[in-house]
Motif scaffolding. Sequence first.
Motif, short mmCIF file in Angstrom:
data_model
loop_
_atom_site.label_atom_id
_atom_site.label_comp_id
_atom_site.label_asym_id
_atom_site.label_seq_id
_atom_site.Cartn_x
_atom_site.Cartn_y
_atom_site.Cartn_z
N ASP A 205 8.61 8.00 -3.19
CA ASP A 205 7.52 7.10 -2.80
C ASP A 205 7.78 6.51 -1.43
O ASP A 205 8.94 6.36 -1.00
CB ASP A 205 7.41 5.92 -3.78
N VAL A 206 6.68 6.14 -0.75
CA VAL A 206 6.75 5.38 0.50
C VAL A 206 5.72 4.27 0.41
O VAL A 206 4.55 4.53 0.08
CB VAL A 206 6.46 6.25 1.74
N TRP A 207 6.14 3.05 0.71
CA TRP A 207 5.25 1.89 0.59
C TRP A 207 5.25 1.07 1.87
O TRP A 207 6.30 0.82 2.46
CB TRP A 207 5.69 1.00 -0.57
N LEU B 64 6.36 -5.91 -7.60
CA LEU B 64 7.37 -6.03 -6.56
C LEU B 64 6.74 -6.33 -5.21
O LEU B 64 7.20 -7.21 -4.47
CB LEU B 64 8.20 -4.75 -6.48
N LEU B 65 5.67 -5.61 -4.85
CA LEU B 65 5.01 -5.83 -3.57
C LEU B 65 4.43 -7.24 -3.49
O LEU B 65 4.48 -7.88 -2.44
CB LEU B 65 3.92 -4.78 -3.35
N HIS B 66 3.88 -7.70 -4.60
CA HIS B 66 3.33 -9.06 -4.63
C HIS B 66 4.45 -10.08 -4.41
O HIS B 66 4.29 -11.05 -3.66
CB HIS B 66 2.64 -9.32 -5.97
N ALA B 67 5.59 -9.87 -5.07
CA ALA B 67 6.72 -10.79 -4.92
C ALA B 67 7.26 -10.78 -3.49
O ALA B 67 7.61 -11.82 -2.93
CB ALA B 67 7.82 -10.43 -5.91
N ILE B 68 7.33 -9.59 -2.88
CA ILE B 68 7.80 -9.49 -1.50
C ILE B 68 6.87 -10.26 -0.56
O ILE B 68 7.32 -11.04 0.28
CB ILE B 68 7.88 -8.01 -1.07
N GLY B 69 5.56 -10.04 -0.71
CA GLY B 69 4.60 -10.73 0.15
C GLY B 69 4.64 -12.24 -0.02
O GLY B 69 4.58 -12.99 0.96
N MET C 162 0.84 -1.19 0.00
CA MET C 162 0.00 0.00 0.00
C MET C 162 0.88 1.25 0.00
O MET C 162 1.83 1.34 0.77
CB MET C 162 -0.91 0.01 1.23
N LYS C 163 0.55 2.19 -0.87
CA LYS C 163 1.28 3.44 -0.92
C LYS C 163 0.88 4.30 0.27
O LYS C 163 -0.29 4.40 0.63
CB LYS C 163 0.99 4.19 -2.22
N LEU C 164 1.87 4.93 0.87
CA LEU C 164 1.64 5.74 2.06
C LEU C 164 1.95 7.21 1.78
O LEU C 164 2.69 7.53 0.85
CB LEU C 164 2.55 5.25 3.20
N PRO C 165 1.40 8.12 2.59
CA PRO C 165 1.75 9.54 2.43
C PRO C 165 3.21 9.77 2.80
O PRO C 165 3.80 9.02 3.60
CB PRO C 165 0.80 10.25 3.40
N ARG C 166 3.80 10.80 2.24
CA ARG C 166 5.21 11.09 2.50
C ARG C 166 5.48 11.33 3.98
O ARG C 166 6.57 11.06 4.48
CB ARG C 166 5.66 12.29 1.67
N THR C 167 4.48 11.85 4.68
CA THR C 167 4.68 12.14 6.11
C THR C 167 4.93 10.87 6.93
O THR C 167 5.49 10.95 8.03
CB THR C 167 3.46 12.87 6.69
N SER C 168 4.53 9.71 6.41
CA SER C 168 4.79 8.46 7.13
C SER C 168 6.29 8.19 7.20
O SER C 168 6.75 7.43 8.06
CB SER C 168 4.08 7.30 6.45
N HIS C 169 7.04 8.81 6.30
CA HIS C 169 8.50 8.70 6.31
C HIS C 169 9.13 9.93 6.96
O HIS C 169 9.99 9.80 7.83
CB HIS C 169 8.99 8.53 4.87
N THR C 170 8.70 11.11 6.55
CA THR C 170 9.35 12.33 7.01
C THR C 170 9.12 12.61 8.49
O THR C 170 9.92 13.29 9.13
CB THR C 170 8.87 13.54 6.19
N GLY D 65 7.55 -4.06 7.51
CA GLY D 65 8.52 -3.26 6.79
C GLY D 65 7.90 -2.10 6.05
O GLY D 65 6.71 -2.10 5.72
N ARG D 66 8.73 -1.13 5.78
CA ARG D 66 8.33 0.04 5.00
C ARG D 66 9.47 0.37 4.04
O ARG D 66 10.64 0.32 4.41
CB ARG D 66 8.04 1.22 5.92
N MET D 67 9.13 0.70 2.82
CA MET D 67 10.13 0.99 1.80
C MET D 67 9.95 2.40 1.28
O MET D 67 8.84 2.79 0.91
CB MET D 67 10.00 -0.01 0.64
N ALA D 68 11.02 3.16 1.25
CA ALA D 68 11.00 4.51 0.70
C ALA D 68 12.02 4.61 -0.43
O ALA D 68 13.08 3.98 -0.37
CB ALA D 68 11.32 5.54 1.78
#
Length: 207
Positions: free
Chosen positions: A26-28, A180-185, A1-9, A148-151
Amino acid sequence: MKLPRTSHTSRPLRIHGIAGDFHLEDVWDLPTPGGPDDLPRLVRLFTEGELMGGTSGAARLLFAIRWKLGKLFGWDKPAAGFGARVATLQDRLPDDLRDTVPAAVLGVGGFRPLYATHDEWAAEMANSTVHGILHLSWVPAPGGGHRGRMAVLVRPNGLFGTCYMAAIKPFRYAVVYPALLHAIGREWQRQERKPAGDQAALRNVRR
């Protein structure tokens, strides 16, 4: 799921003090539920796993086309990378983050690990288009547990790099990231089914 940038910043991450001049692309949220100490397992999945082999045919085709174009136009030549066009972010690391990861090169995209902590891991790449960072973090999940979270952070190479990022954006969102997200999961779930001894070995990744 894509997340808002604030989830990282908004998080007190070490990457902020190292790559403040990079754009957060991006943040995922990653489909990797686990315990508080499972970041090394996620890092191992990215550095030693078979993520590209588990992506869709369309995603693999896009990557193949990208590498062909890179070879044709010289986008990925050493002269376009570290030491020639840009300086490695290793030079910006504070003393406590130096030598926290092996100086290996990942198989996809030429990423080089930068540093690791108990809840962060970062790698960088550079070519004619961008200087980019792949950042993984391990965060508490809503309802309990961790995940996990990926930026992705980038510094485009002038107008060419900016146009390049704009041109590939539709393909990233429509094909690359979903695959990519499907492969990770899928790989994460496959590891969950491994015997307990193998699970313990997965956590023995150097931090």
